[in-house]
Design an enzyme around this catalytic site. Structure first.
Site, PDB file in Angstrom:
ATOM      1  N   ASN A  80       0.845  -1.184   0.000  1.00  0.00           N
ATOM      2  CA  ASN A  80       0.000   0.000   0.000  1.00  0.00           C
ATOM      3  C   ASN A  80       0.887   1.242   0.000  1.00  0.00           C
ATOM      4  O   ASN A  80       1.976   1.253   0.585  1.00  0.00           O
ATOM      5  CB  ASN A  80      -0.994  -0.001   1.171  1.00  0.00           C
ATOM      6  CG  ASN A  80      -0.357   0.023   2.554  1.00  0.00           C
ATOM      7  OD1 ASN A  80       0.692  -0.558   2.786  1.00  0.00           O
ATOM      8  ND2 ASN A  80      -1.021   0.684   3.490  1.00  0.00           N
ATOM      9  N   GLU A 119       0.220   5.203   0.631  1.00  0.00           N
ATOM     10  CA  GLU A 119      -0.706   6.268   0.995  1.00  0.00           C
ATOM     11  C   GLU A 119      -0.218   7.602   0.424  1.00  0.00           C
ATOM     12  O   GLU A 119       0.922   7.728  -0.019  1.00  0.00           O
ATOM     13  CB  GLU A 119      -0.837   6.356   2.519  1.00  0.00           C
ATOM     14  CG  GLU A 119      -1.485   5.126   3.113  1.00  0.00           C
ATOM     15  CD  GLU A 119      -1.649   5.182   4.609  1.00  0.00           C
ATOM     16  OE1 GLU A 119      -2.349   4.306   5.136  1.00  0.00           O
ATOM     17  OE2 GLU A 119      -1.088   6.078   5.273  1.00  0.00           O
ATOM     18  N   ASN A 120      -1.116   8.583   0.461  1.00  0.00           N
ATOM     19  CA  ASN A 120      -0.822   9.903  -0.076  1.00  0.00           C
ATOM     20  C   ASN A 120      -1.505  10.935   0.806  1.00  0.00           C
ATOM     21  O   ASN A 120      -2.589  10.666   1.333  1.00  0.00           O
ATOM     22  CB  ASN A 120      -1.343   9.973  -1.513  1.00  0.00           C
ATOM     23  CG  ASN A 120      -0.882  11.200  -2.240  1.00  0.00           C
ATOM     24  OD1 ASN A 120      -1.369  12.293  -1.991  1.00  0.00           O
ATOM     25  ND2 ASN A 120       0.056  11.019  -3.151  1.00  0.00           N
ATOM     26  N   ALA A 121      -0.911  12.107   0.934  1.00  0.00           N
ATOM     27  CA  ALA A 121      -1.524  13.174   1.728  1.00  0.00           C
ATOM     28  C   ALA A 121      -2.915  13.510   1.205  1.00  0.00           C
ATOM     29  O   ALA A 121      -3.805  13.880   1.973  1.00  0.00           O
ATOM     30  CB  ALA A 121      -0.640  14.417   1.734  1.00  0.00           C
ATOM     31  N   TYR A 138      -5.724  11.710   0.374  1.00  0.00           N
ATOM     32  CA  TYR A 138      -6.105  10.321   0.648  1.00  0.00           C
ATOM     33  C   TYR A 138      -6.600   9.502  -0.539  1.00  0.00           C
ATOM     34  O   TYR A 138      -6.170   8.368  -0.713  1.00  0.00           O
ATOM     35  CB  TYR A 138      -7.116  10.236   1.793  1.00  0.00           C
ATOM     36  CG  TYR A 138      -6.573  10.667   3.138  1.00  0.00           C
ATOM     37  CD1 TYR A 138      -5.225  10.494   3.467  1.00  0.00           C
ATOM     38  CD2 TYR A 138      -7.383  11.263   4.075  1.00  0.00           C
ATOM     39  CE1 TYR A 138      -4.727  10.889   4.693  1.00  0.00           C
ATOM     40  CE2 TYR A 138      -6.894  11.666   5.320  1.00  0.00           C
ATOM     41  CZ  TYR A 138      -5.567  11.473   5.620  1.00  0.00           C
ATOM     42  OH  TYR A 138      -5.070  11.856   6.829  1.00  0.00           O
ATOM     43  N   CYS A 149      -3.974   0.525  -2.784  1.00  0.00           N
ATOM     44  CA  CYS A 149      -3.879  -0.676  -1.945  1.00  0.00           C
ATOM     45  C   CYS A 149      -2.792  -1.612  -2.470  1.00  0.00           C
ATOM     46  O   CYS A 149      -2.472  -1.610  -3.662  1.00  0.00           O
ATOM     47  CB  CYS A 149      -5.202  -1.419  -1.931  1.00  0.00           C
ATOM     48  SG  CYS A 149      -6.586  -0.482  -1.255  1.00  0.00           S
ATOM     49  N   GLU A 204      -2.931  -4.830  -2.910  1.00  0.00           N
ATOM     50  CA  GLU A 204      -3.440  -5.815  -3.861  1.00  0.00           C
ATOM     51  C   GLU A 204      -3.482  -5.247  -5.274  1.00  0.00           C
ATOM     52  O   GLU A 204      -3.041  -5.887  -6.232  1.00  0.00           O
ATOM     53  CB  GLU A 204      -4.850  -6.281  -3.454  1.00  0.00           C
ATOM     54  CG  GLU A 204      -4.915  -6.908  -2.085  1.00  0.00           C
ATOM     55  CD  GLU A 204      -5.216  -5.928  -0.956  1.00  0.00           C
ATOM     56  OE1 GLU A 204      -5.854  -6.335   0.021  1.00  0.00           O
ATOM     57  OE2 GLU A 204      -4.798  -4.736  -1.033  1.00  0.00           O
TER      58      GLU A 204
END
Length: 138
Positions: free
Chosen positions: A43, A45-47, A49, A54, A56
């Protein structure tokens, strides 16, 4: 199918590469393709969102970018602080993306805490009555 322990090990090995500074929930996945090759993803993530991805979908995208179009199994590991402390089933979007590249009756979806502590279901069990490419004449 390739040894489940090997597939889980591939996911566990890349868990450390997860980028989850906001949720603190790290996830990694390993996809076994019909060619016998395994592709991994984590995964990210990013600021902003919604811009995150993910593990997968990242693993499946990695496989597709390498020319694969059919997956046979996926192992998913996850938890806080880069640990595989939880059984980590895939979210709805990931289930639908999996559906694009498999026979849902045959795809093994494995959520693992270790090589010997895991649950396994088919995608059909996780996504009943799913919409797939064959409904669009593919």
């Amino acid at each position: 199918m390739t040894d489940r322990k090997q597939l889980i090990r591939e996911a566990l090995d890349c868990l450390v590469n997860s980028y989850a500074p906001y949720s603190g929930y790290n996830v990694a996945a390993a996809v076994l393709c019909s060619s016998g090759k395994i592709y991994t993803g984590v995964n990210v993530e990013n600021a902003s969102y919604p811009a995150g991805i993910c593990a997968e979908r990242n693993a499946i995208s990695h496989a597709v970018a390498c020319g694969e179009k059919e997956i046979e199994a996926i192992a998913i590991v996850g938890g806080a602080n880069y640990s595989a402390s939880d059984y980590c089933p895939p979210c709805g979007i990931c289930r639908q993306v999996m559906r694009e590249f498999c026979d849902p009756k045959k795809l093994a979806v494995i959520f693992a805490r270790s090589e010997t502590d895991y649950k396994e279901m088919t995608l059909e069990q996780l996504l009943p009555e799913s919409f797939g490419p064959e409904m669009l004449g593919k």
